[in-house]
Structures are given as structure tokens and as C-alpha cells.
Design a protein around this motif. Structure first.
Motif, PDB file in Angstrom:
ATOM      1  N   MET A 194       0.851  -1.176   0.000  1.00 12.74           N
ATOM      2  CA  MET A 194       0.000   0.000   0.000  1.00 12.74           C
ATOM      3  C   MET A 194       0.900   1.244   0.000  1.00 12.74           C
ATOM      4  SD  MET A 194      -2.883   1.152   2.832  1.00 12.74           S
ATOM      5  CE  MET A 194      -3.856  -0.306   2.607  1.00 12.74           C
ATOM      6  N   ASN A 195       0.657   2.152  -0.966  1.00 13.21           N
ATOM      7  CA  ASN A 195       1.477   3.360  -1.053  1.00 13.21           C
ATOM      8  C   ASN A 195       1.000   4.423  -0.060  1.00 13.21           C
ATOM      9  OD1 ASN A 195      -0.670   4.787  -2.272  1.00 13.21           O
ATOM     10  ND2 ASN A 195      -0.001   4.226  -4.313  1.00 13.21           N
ATOM     11  N   LEU A 196       1.769   5.494   0.053  1.00 13.35           N
ATOM     12  CA  LEU A 196       1.485   6.546   1.031  1.00 13.35           C
ATOM     13  C   LEU A 196       0.105   7.168   0.818  1.00 13.35           C
ATOM     14  CD1 LEU A 196       2.425   8.305   3.393  1.00 13.35           C
ATOM     15  CD2 LEU A 196       3.514   9.820   1.701  1.00 13.35           C
ATOM     16  N   SER A 197      -0.272   7.415  -0.426  1.00 17.56           N
ATOM     17  CA  SER A 197      -1.583   8.014  -0.709  1.00 17.56           C
ATOM     18  C   SER A 197      -2.710   7.118  -0.210  1.00 17.56           C
ATOM     19  CB  SER A 197      -1.751   8.255  -2.211  1.00 17.56           C
ATOM     20  OG  SER A 197      -0.838   9.228  -2.652  1.00 17.56           O
ATOM     21  N   ALA A 198      -2.610   5.832  -0.471  1.00 22.13           N
ATOM     22  CA  ALA A 198      -3.631   4.884  -0.015  1.00 22.13           C
ATOM     23  C   ALA A 198      -3.692   4.845   1.512  1.00 22.13           C
ATOM     24  CB  ALA A 198      -3.337   3.492  -0.575  1.00 22.13           C
ATOM     25  N   ARG A 199      -2.539   4.904   2.152  1.00 18.37           N
ATOM     26  CA  ARG A 199      -2.503   4.894   3.626  1.00 18.37           C
ATOM     27  C   ARG A 199      -3.162   6.137   4.212  1.00 18.37           C
ATOM     28  NH1 ARG A 199       2.131   1.336   5.760  1.00 18.37           N
ATOM     29  NH2 ARG A 199       2.803   0.364   3.836  1.00 18.37           N
ATOM     30  N   ILE A 200      -2.878   7.292   3.617  1.00 17.96           N
ATOM     31  CA  ILE A 200      -3.476   8.537   4.109  1.00 17.96           C
ATOM     32  C   ILE A 200      -4.995   8.463   4.008  1.00 17.96           C
ATOM     33  CG2 ILE A 200      -3.757  11.006   3.610  1.00 17.96           C
ATOM     34  CD1 ILE A 200      -0.739  10.987   2.767  1.00 17.96           C
ATOM     35  N   LEU A 201      -5.508   8.021   2.862  1.00 25.29           N
ATOM     36  CA  LEU A 201      -6.950   7.905   2.683  1.00 25.29           C
ATOM     37  C   LEU A 201      -7.548   6.915   3.683  1.00 25.29           C
ATOM     38  CD1 LEU A 201      -7.101   8.001  -1.196  1.00 25.29           C
ATOM     39  CD2 LEU A 201      -8.058   9.711   0.353  1.00 25.29           C
ATOM     40  N   LYS A 202      -6.872   5.802   3.892  1.00 25.33           N
ATOM     41  CA  LYS A 202      -7.361   4.784   4.822  1.00 25.33           C
ATOM     42  C   LYS A 202      -7.405   5.329   6.260  1.00 25.33           C
ATOM     43  CE  LYS A 202      -6.828   0.016   6.196  1.00 25.33           C
ATOM     44  NZ  LYS A 202      -6.106  -1.222   6.044  1.00 25.33           N
ATOM     45  N   ILE A 203      -6.368   6.057   6.654  1.00 27.19           N
ATOM     46  CA  ILE A 203      -6.321   6.642   8.006  1.00 27.19           C
ATOM     47  C   ILE A 203      -7.535   7.542   8.243  1.00 27.19           C
ATOM     48  CG2 ILE A 203      -5.100   8.365   9.418  1.00 27.19           C
ATOM     49  CD1 ILE A 203      -2.454   7.120   8.288  1.00 27.19           C
ATOM     50  N   PHE A 204      -7.924   8.291   7.214  1.00 29.77           N
ATOM     51  CA  PHE A 204      -9.052   9.204   7.354  1.00 29.77           C
ATOM     52  C   PHE A 204     -10.395   8.563   7.003  1.00 29.77           C
ATOM     53  CE2 PHE A 204      -5.462  12.102   7.237  1.00 29.77           C
ATOM     54  CZ  PHE A 204      -5.763  12.912   8.329  1.00 29.77           C
ATOM     55  N   GLY A 205     -10.394   7.244   6.787  1.00 31.36           N
ATOM     56  CA  GLY A 205     -11.639   6.507   6.597  1.00 31.36           C
ATOM     57  C   GLY A 205     -12.222   6.504   5.202  1.00 31.36           C
ATOM     58  N   TRP A 206     -11.432   6.914   4.215  1.00 31.04           N
ATOM     59  CA  TRP A 206     -11.918   6.947   2.841  1.00 31.04           C
ATOM     60  C   TRP A 206     -11.664   5.619   2.139  1.00 31.04           C
ATOM     61  CZ3 TRP A 206     -14.630  10.696   0.274  1.00 31.04           C
ATOM     62  CH2 TRP A 206     -14.812  11.905   0.966  1.00 31.04           C
ATOM     63  N   LYS A 207     -12.631   5.205   1.316  1.00 28.97           N
ATOM     64  CA  LYS A 207     -12.487   4.011   0.485  1.00 28.97           C
ATOM     65  C   LYS A 207     -12.364   4.461  -0.966  1.00 28.97           C
ATOM     66  CE  LYS A 207     -15.177   1.123   3.529  1.00 28.97           C
ATOM     67  NZ  LYS A 207     -16.362   1.580   4.207  1.00 28.97           N
ATOM     68  N   VAL A 208     -11.539   3.746  -1.714  1.00 26.84           N
ATOM     69  CA  VAL A 208     -11.329   4.071  -3.127  1.00 26.84           C
ATOM     70  C   VAL A 208     -11.718   2.861  -3.965  1.00 26.84           C
ATOM     71  CG1 VAL A 208      -9.619   4.688  -4.881  1.00 26.84           C
ATOM     72  CG2 VAL A 208      -9.446   5.661  -2.576  1.00 26.84           C
ATOM     73  N   SER A 209     -12.544   3.103  -4.975  1.00 23.15           N
ATOM     74  CA  SER A 209     -12.913   2.060  -5.916  1.00 23.15           C
ATOM     75  C   SER A 209     -12.795   2.630  -7.330  1.00 23.15           C
ATOM     76  CB  SER A 209     -14.341   1.563  -5.658  1.00 23.15           C
ATOM     77  OG  SER A 209     -14.721   0.640  -6.667  1.00 23.15           O
ATOM     78  N   ILE A 210     -11.714   2.286  -7.991  1.00 24.00           N
ATOM     79  CA  ILE A 210     -11.499   2.725  -9.372  1.00 24.00           C
ATOM     80  C   ILE A 210     -11.371   1.458 -10.215  1.00 24.00           C
ATOM     81  CG2 ILE A 210     -10.006   4.005 -10.955  1.00 24.00           C
ATOM     82  CD1 ILE A 210      -9.275   5.841  -8.592  1.00 24.00           C
ATOM     83  N   THR A 211     -12.446   1.131 -10.923  1.00 22.43           N
ATOM     84  CA  THR A 211     -12.495  -0.133 -11.661  1.00 22.43           C
ATOM     85  C   THR A 211     -12.489   0.052 -13.175  1.00 22.43           C
ATOM     86  OG1 THR A 211     -14.915  -0.161 -11.562  1.00 22.43           O
ATOM     87  CG2 THR A 211     -13.727  -1.288  -9.773  1.00 22.43           C
ATOM     88  N   VAL A 212     -12.549   1.286 -13.649  1.00 24.52           N
ATOM     89  CA  VAL A 212     -12.527   1.517 -15.096  1.00 24.52           C
ATOM     90  C   VAL A 212     -11.135   1.201 -15.626  1.00 24.52           C
ATOM     91  CG1 VAL A 212     -14.383   3.225 -15.086  1.00 24.52           C
ATOM     92  CG2 VAL A 212     -12.005   3.967 -14.808  1.00 24.52           C
ATOM     93  N   PRO A 213     -11.035   0.862 -16.900  1.00 23.33           N
ATOM     94  CA  PRO A 213      -9.712   0.590 -17.478  1.00 23.33           C
ATOM     95  C   PRO A 213      -8.792   1.803 -17.379  1.00 23.33           C
ATOM     96  CG  PRO A 213     -11.471  -0.051 -18.996  1.00 23.33           C
ATOM     97  CD  PRO A 213     -12.118   0.686 -17.868  1.00 23.33           C
ATOM     98  N   ASP A 214      -7.512   1.535 -17.289  1.00 24.88           N
ATOM     99  CA  ASP A 214      -6.505   2.599 -17.250  1.00 24.88           C
ATOM    100  C   ASP A 214      -6.257   3.054 -18.683  1.00 24.88           C
ATOM    101  OD1 ASP A 214      -4.570   4.362 -16.490  1.00 24.88           O
ATOM    102  OD2 ASP A 214      -3.087   2.860 -15.934  1.00 24.88           O
TER     103      ASP A 214
END
Length: 180
Positions: A1-21
Motif C-alpha cells: 500500500m502506497n502513502l496516498s492509499a494509507r493517508i486515505l485509509k487513516i481518514f476513513g476513505w475508500k477508493v474504488s477505481i475499476t474503469v480501465p486505465d
């Protein structure tokens, strides 16, 4: 898990990005009611290993902020220049890029507006790029990009469908968001 993901997780945010890159796309982001939207959106996109550019008032691109904003994907926009169409400039940028993911807030402001800007729909059609619908849902603390929208020639109908898509979501300041 990268720093950005950790910051979001600490503040209770969930990320769901499922569209193609997609190598080229517009990321339509709403609701846009707070400056925090930018921070959360950037963190979410970096959390999944992607990099998106964004349009920003040229006044922000003074030293040292200009260097920082360009480094994280900022593209300065001169709002008072009526001799050049921003839509044409961005279409040209897409046409001359091999990779460009561009986040755009169709509301164009953090204030409540009922008329959203249609430039992103024109850009997507003219540059032949998909529109990914990005959601900043403060009510459920989730950031989503799970839908791809293909614009048609009917801008009014397209905008109505896009506003209907965003209608259930709440921004940081719900009273500043309108899909009317």
C-alpha cells in the motif's frame, strides 16, 4: 500500500477505481464543493498508481507554486483569453499526446450552480476519448470511478444523463451541489 492509499485509509476513505486505465480520457469529477476535493481526488488516483492532469487558473502558476502544480499534472488556463477556445486547446493537447488523463469538474466552481460547463463533452467527442465518471461521495467517504460515459451529438441529453448519475451523491457541502 502506497502513502496516498494509507493517508486515505487513516481518514476513513475508500477508493474504488475499476474503469480501465485508458491512455487518454477525461475524468469528470463531481460533486465539487470544497478545495479538499482536489486533494482527495489526487490521493485516490495516485493510490491506484495512475496520474491525471488537471486544469487550473493560470494565476496559481506563479513561482514556487507553478513548479509544484506542473509537477503534479497542472495545466494553466488563461480564463480572460477569449481569442483562443479552451476546448480547441485541450482537444489539440489530446491529439498530440500518447497519454493524457485529464480531470475536469463540470461545475467549474465550488459554488452552487445549476448550469454545468459542457466543454468536457465537446472535448471528449472531438478528441474521441472516453469520459470516466469520478465521484467524491463525502456522505459515505468513498471515491469512485466505476463508469465510462460515451458522449453523443446531443449535448443536452448527455448532460442530463450525467447529472442524473451524480444526483445521489453528496459533496462536502451538500447545499453547494445541484444537479437540477
Amino acid at each position: 500500500m502506497n502513502l496516498s492509499a494509507r493517508i486515505l485509509k487513516i481518514f476513513g476513505w475508500k477508493v474504488s477505481i475499476t474503469v480501465p486505465d485508458a491512455p487518454k480520457c477525461i475524468i469528470c469529477v463531481a460533486p465539487h464543493t470544497s478545495n479538499w476535493d482536489f486533494v482527495l481526488g489526487k490521493l485516490a488516483y495516485v493510490a491506484v498508481g495512475r496520474k491525471a492532469g488537471f486544469l487550473m487558473k493560470s494565476q496559481w502558476f506563479v513561482w514556487p507554486l507553478g513548479c509544484f502544480f506542473r509537477a503534479i499534472g497542472g495545466i494553466p488556463v488563461v480564463r480572460k483569453n477569449k481569442s483562443v477556445s479552451l476546448t480547441e486547446v485541450v482537444v489539440d493537447k489530446f491529439n498530440h499526446s500518447t497519454h493524457l488523463q485529464l480531470a475536469i469538474t463540470p461545475e467549474g466552481t465550488r459554488s452552487r450552480v445549476s448550469k454545468w460547463h459542457t466543454g468536457f463533452l465537446h472535448i471528449a467527442r472531438q478528441a474521441n476519448v472516453p469520459i470516466q465518471l469520478g465521484v467524491l461521495d463525502y456522505e459515505h467517504k468513498q471515491i469512485l470511478i466505476n463508469h465510462v460515459f460515451t458522449p453523443t451529438a446531443d449535448i443536452e441529453a448527455d448532460m442530463r444523463r450525467i447529472k442524473d448519475f451524480y444526483a445521489p451523491y453528496k459533496g462536502k457541502y451538500p447545499d453547494k451541489f445541484s444537479t437540477e
